[in-house]
Structures are given as structure tokens and as C-alpha cells.
Design an enzyme around this catalytic site. Structure first.
Site, PDB file in Angstrom:
ATOM      1  N   LYS A  61       2.062  -3.586   6.620  1.00 26.30           N
ATOM      2  CA  LYS A  61       2.566  -3.565   5.231  1.00 26.30           C
ATOM      3  C   LYS A  61       4.069  -3.259   5.225  1.00 26.30           C
ATOM      4  O   LYS A  61       4.838  -3.878   4.489  1.00 26.30           O
ATOM      5  CB  LYS A  61       1.803  -2.534   4.391  1.00 26.30           C
ATOM      6  CG  LYS A  61       0.312  -2.809   4.256  1.00 26.30           C
ATOM      7  CD  LYS A  61       0.022  -4.094   3.492  1.00 26.30           C
ATOM      8  CE  LYS A  61      -1.461  -4.367   3.336  1.00 26.30           C
ATOM      9  NZ  LYS A  61      -1.752  -5.716   2.803  1.00 26.30           N
ATOM     10  N   SER A 114       0.840  -1.209   0.000  1.00 23.87           N
ATOM     11  CA  SER A 114       0.000   0.000   0.000  1.00 23.87           C
ATOM     12  C   SER A 114       0.866   1.247   0.000  1.00 23.87           C
ATOM     13  O   SER A 114       1.971   1.265   0.558  1.00 23.87           O
ATOM     14  CB  SER A 114      -0.856  -0.023   1.268  1.00 23.87           C
ATOM     15  OG  SER A 114      -1.396   1.244   1.527  1.00 23.87           O
ATOM     16  N   TYR A 155      -2.332  -1.096  10.766  1.00 21.83           N
ATOM     17  CA  TYR A 155      -2.536  -1.702   9.444  1.00 21.83           C
ATOM     18  C   TYR A 155      -1.361  -1.371   8.519  1.00 21.83           C
ATOM     19  O   TYR A 155      -0.773  -2.233   7.880  1.00 21.83           O
ATOM     20  CB  TYR A 155      -3.851  -1.200   8.823  1.00 21.83           C
ATOM     21  CG  TYR A 155      -3.878  -1.290   7.320  1.00 21.83           C
ATOM     22  CD1 TYR A 155      -4.123  -2.506   6.691  1.00 21.83           C
ATOM     23  CD2 TYR A 155      -3.595  -0.181   6.517  1.00 21.83           C
ATOM     24  CE1 TYR A 155      -4.104  -2.598   5.307  1.00 21.83           C
ATOM     25  CE2 TYR A 155      -3.571  -0.269   5.144  1.00 21.83           C
ATOM     26  CZ  TYR A 155      -3.830  -1.478   4.542  1.00 21.83           C
ATOM     27  OH  TYR A 155      -3.786  -1.576   3.178  1.00 21.83           O
TER      28      TYR A 155
HETATM   29  N1  UFG Z   1     -13.389  10.545   2.948  1.00 28.39           N
HETATM   30  C1  UFG Z   1     -14.422  11.407   3.248  1.00 28.39           C
HETATM   31  N2  UFG Z   1     -15.576  10.872   3.729  1.00 28.39           N
HETATM   32  C2  UFG Z   1     -15.765   9.527   3.918  1.00 28.39           C
HETATM   33  C3  UFG Z   1     -14.681   8.660   3.602  1.00 28.39           C
HETATM   34  C4  UFG Z   1     -13.508   9.214   3.126  1.00 28.39           C
HETATM   35  O1  UFG Z   1     -14.303  12.621   3.102  1.00 28.39           O
HETATM   36  O2  UFG Z   1     -16.837   9.121   4.373  1.00 28.39           O
HETATM   37  C5  UFG Z   1     -12.134  11.115   2.418  1.00 28.39           C
HETATM   38  C6  UFG Z   1     -10.943  10.866   3.320  1.00 28.39           C
HETATM   39  O3  UFG Z   1     -10.844  11.874   4.298  1.00 28.39           O
HETATM   40  C7  UFG Z   1      -9.803  10.896   2.306  1.00 28.39           C
HETATM   41  C8  UFG Z   1     -10.440  10.370   1.015  1.00 28.39           C
HETATM   42  O4  UFG Z   1     -11.836  10.479   1.215  1.00 28.39           O
HETATM   43  O5  UFG Z   1      -9.435  12.229   2.080  1.00 28.39           O
HETATM   44  C9  UFG Z   1     -10.097   8.926   0.761  1.00 28.39           C
HETATM   45  O6  UFG Z   1     -10.395   8.174   1.923  1.00 28.39           O
HETATM   46  P1  UFG Z   1     -10.416   6.576   1.889  1.00 28.39           P
HETATM   47  O7  UFG Z   1     -10.792   6.125   3.263  1.00 28.39           O
HETATM   48  O8  UFG Z   1     -11.246   6.095   0.756  1.00 28.39           O
HETATM   49  O9  UFG Z   1      -8.915   6.215   1.539  1.00 28.39           O
HETATM   50  P2  UFG Z   1      -7.571   6.600   2.308  1.00 28.39           P
HETATM   51  O10 UFG Z   1      -6.765   7.426   1.356  1.00 28.39           O
HETATM   52  O11 UFG Z   1      -7.810   7.136   3.653  1.00 28.39           O
HETATM   53  O12 UFG Z   1      -6.976   5.131   2.544  1.00 28.39           O
HETATM   54  C10 UFG Z   1      -6.410   4.444   1.494  1.00 28.39           C
HETATM   55  C11 UFG Z   1      -6.581   2.938   1.690  1.00 28.39           C
HETATM   56  C12 UFG Z   1      -5.784   2.431   2.869  1.00 28.39           C
HETATM   57  C13 UFG Z   1      -4.376   2.953   2.817  1.00 28.39           C
HETATM   58  C14 UFG Z   1      -4.374   4.447   2.693  1.00 28.39           C
HETATM   59  C15 UFG Z   1      -3.008   5.021   2.607  1.00 28.39           C
HETATM   60  O13 UFG Z   1      -7.942   2.627   1.909  1.00 28.39           O
HETATM   61  O14 UFG Z   1      -5.744   1.022   2.786  1.00 28.39           O
HETATM   62  O15 UFG Z   1      -5.074   4.786   1.495  1.00 28.39           O
HETATM   63  O16 UFG Z   1      -2.381   4.584   1.469  1.00 28.39           O
HETATM   64  F1  UFG Z   1      -3.717   2.618   3.963  1.00 28.39           F
END
Ligand code: UFG
Length: 334
Positions: A153, A124, A149
Site C-alpha cells: 500500500k 489502508s 501487505y
Molecule cells: N483480534 C482478536 N482476535 C481475533 C482477530 C482479531 O482479538 O481472532 C483483534 C486484533 O488483535 C486487533 C483487532 O481485533 O486488536 C482487530 O483485528 P483485525 O485483524 O480485524 O484488524 P487489524 O486492525 O489487525 O487489521 C486491519 C486491516 C488490515 C490493515 C490493518 C492496519 O484488516 O488490512 O488494519 O490498518 F492492514
């Protein structure tokens, strides 16, 4: 060629199994269905016209893995099986370390016993941690993360690197995913987590389907062009194809190689919401809420190494991702 796919009933795993079957490989799925549904295996059969081999087994159980390896001559492994919820991992660190590390160690021991020397690992972008500048490049120090998590990785990347040093004829490709979204064009496979989704696109899908009232955008005051976080969203089918390319690479090489799979472009949460509305002709109710702990303001991939070593680059557009995600979400079960 027989390819063991651990976690093959999950979101990325199931799409990869479809691409493997379409390319003439013989995937063997191992999944304990702890965070996936058997219906994904059925649907792979519907899409490809052929039922994939499936074992309900847990990768931390050596006996179960040995059984699978004794039934098939496994030429290579793609290892997806892992716990993957960032927030949950903060609350249950022992479970995450135990499960994700144990499954990989057990898998490696069984691979060694059966003489299997090719592994593609589901890593990741989180391994770049909070301090590297973006776009992230593979040679940057990947020695930290922001959650248990993520640390699993980082640690597994280390374990595989050390294993390759000790076994120079082994090949491990560490695929560092950015943010996979979207779904199979059939609408049969997609991201359908149990309970309330943590990730953005499945949450958007549930709001669009009327199953959740509104999206909360976590933070509108970041130092980004529109104040919302930027990520490198890539289509899950592009990601799946990247695994086939990594498999080909592993067949021809030895040693360890970390490779980003991303588009190389950052887009913001608001841009994704707007793209979803436009692609699907839907109005998405949303509010801007407080920041979510642990979120980085922005990051995306330098995708040059994947192009150079794997001849892979993402081909689907954000519109494709949004359309396919909605096609799946409107029929999803939960
Ligand atoms: N977000 C919202 N509202 C929500 C969900 C997410 O605004 O209800 C935003 C988050 O704040 C972030 C973006 O959408 O800015 C993406 O969020 P995700 O949860 O979809 O993804 P992340 O980038 O947080 O996480 C992803 C992977 C993880 C990994 C991480 C870092 O899901 O497995 O990238 O690489 F660890």
C-alpha cells in the site's frame, strides 16, 4: 458513467458496486474470484434489480484489462483488487509484491492507453506505520508499514504520487481505510473469507453461528483503558459511500490526495464483543490469549479531511455494524 471496479466481487468492492448502481452509475466489475465468490455478483443483482457487468479477469494481465477497456468507455476506476491478508503476506512476500504492484502498474498502463485519468485507490491505515501518534492525520509521514501487505500500500501510494507528478491532469484519490466491518442490510453481502478468518468481526460471526468454538482476544495487557486493542471500526456501507464521494471529487480535481475513511473513534476488542452481544442478544464465548505479533495497541482516524474535501462522514453506529454483521453471518455459506 462507466466505472471499472477491480475486485468488485469482494467484501468492500461488492458493497461499493451496490451504492454505485443505486446512484445511477454503471459499474463494470473485474474480479478473478481468487478470494471472492461469483454469488456476490448474483446478489448485487438481487439487491439492485439489475445484473452488473462482470468480467472474470486478473488485473496483472494486460490483455484481459485491454479487452474490458475496449468493450466499455471507462470514465473512472476504483481499484480494490489485491491480496490483503497481513499474516499471509509475511509468509509470501514475493506473491504479495508481485500481485499488488503488478496489478496496479498494469492497470495504470491500460488506463493511460485508453485515456482514463481518474482513479480511486483502496489504501489502508497501515501506511501510518508503528510510530505515528494517533489519531492519524493524512499529512503524517506515511513511509513505513508493519507487513509486506502494508508495504504494498505504501509503495502503490508512492507510485500513484509519482504518476500524478508526471501526468498533472490525472487524479488519484488514496483512500486510507480504518477497520471496515458490518454487512449490507439485506444480509446478502458481507465479509465471508475462505478458511478461518483473520479479522475480528468475521471471526466473531463464525463463533456466534457455532462454527467456531470461541473467540481468542489477542492480548489483554495493552496500555489501553480495558487492556485490549482499540481500532476505528466503520460500517462497510459508510465506506462504500465514501468511494462515491471520492469519485465525485476525482471528477472535479487533478493530482493526488490521500484521505482517511474512519469514524474518528477508537473502540476496544472487548467493547466490540459486548456491543455484538447486546445488539444481537447472543452470548459470545471468548478467552483472553497472548498478543498477536505485529498488532498495534491502538489507532484511529482523524476524519476531518474526508468531511472537508468529500463532505463524507460515517453515519452508522457500532450497533448497526454488529446487527448487520450477524444478519449476514448467520446465513453465510462457510
Ligand atoms: N483480534 C482478536 N482476535 C481475533 C482477530 C482479531 O482479538 O481472532 C483483534 C486484533 O488483535 C486487533 C483487532 O481485533 O486488536 C482487530 O483485528 P483485525 O485483524 O480485524 O484488524 P487489524 O486492525 O489487525 O487489521 C486491519 C486491516 C488490515 C490493515 C490493518 C492496519 O484488516 O488490512 O488494519 O490498518 F492492514
Amino acid at each position: 458513467m462507466n466505472i471499472l471496479v477491480t475486485g468488485g466481487a469482494g467484501y468492500i468492492g461488492s458493497h461499493t458496486v451496490v451504492e454505485l448502481m443505486n446512484a445511477g452509475y454503471h459499474p463494470i466489475i473485474v474480479d478473478d474470484l481468487s478470494n471472492a465468490h461469483y454469488r456476490a455478483v448474483d446478489r448485487i443483482g438481487k439487491i439492485t434489480g439489475k445484473a452488473p457487468a462482470f468480467y472474470m479477469a486478473n488485473c496483472t494481465c494486460k490483455e484481459q484489462l485491454r479487452h474490458v477497456f475496449s468493450q466499455h468507455k471507462i470514465d473512472a476506476v476504483i481499484h480494490f483488487a489485491a491480496f490483503k491478508a497481513v499474516g499471509e503476506s509475511v509468509k509470501k512476500p514475493l506473491e504479495y509484491y508481485r500481485n499488488n504492484l503488478d496489478s496496479t502498474l498494469t492497470l495504470l498502463e491500460v488506463m493511460e492507453k485508453f485515456g482514463c485519468k481518474k482513479l480511486v485507490f483502496s489504501s489502508s491505515a497501515t501506511v501510518y506505520g508503528p510510530n505515528n501518534p494517533y489519531p492519524y492525520k493524512e499529512e503524517m509521514p506515511a513511509i513505513q508499514s508493519t507487513s509486506p501487505y502494508g508495504w504494498t500500500k505504501v509503495m502503490i501510494e508512492r507510485i500513484l504520487t509519482d504518476y500524478c507528478t508526471a501526468h498533472p491532469d490525472f487524479c488519484a484519490v488514496l483512500l486510507r481505510y480504518f477497520n471496515p466491518i458490518g454487512a449490507h442490510e439485506s444480509g446478502l453481502l458481507g465479509d465471508d473469507p475462505n478458511g478461518i478468518p483473520n479479522n475480528l468481526m468475521p471471526y466473531i460471526g463464525r463463533v456466534a453461528a457455532g462454527k467456531l468454538e470461541k473467540l481468542t482476544i489477542f492480548g489483554g495487557d495493552y496500555d489501553t483503558p480495558d487492556g485490549t486493542c482499540q481500532r476505528d471500526y466503520l460500517h462497510v456501507v459508510d465506506l462504500a459511500v465514501g468511494h462515491l464521494k471520492a469519485l465525485e471529487y476525482a471528477q472535479a480535481h487533478e493530482g493526488v490526495e490521500a484521505i482517511n475513511l474512519g469514524t474518528g473513534n477508537g473502540i476496544s476488542v472487548l467493547e466490540l464483543v459486548t456491543a455484538f452481544e447486546k445488539a444481537n442478544g447472543i452470548k459470545l464465548p471468548y478467552v483472553i490469549g497472548p498478543r498477536r505479533d505485529g498488532d498495534l495497541p491502538a489507532f484511529w482516524a482523524d476524519a476531518a479531511k474526508a468531511k472537508e474535501l468529500l463532505d463524507w462522514e460515517a453515519v452508522y453506529s457500532v450497533e448497526d455494524m454488529c446487527r448487520s454483521a450477524w444478519k449476514f453471518a448467520k446465513n453465510a455459506s462457510v
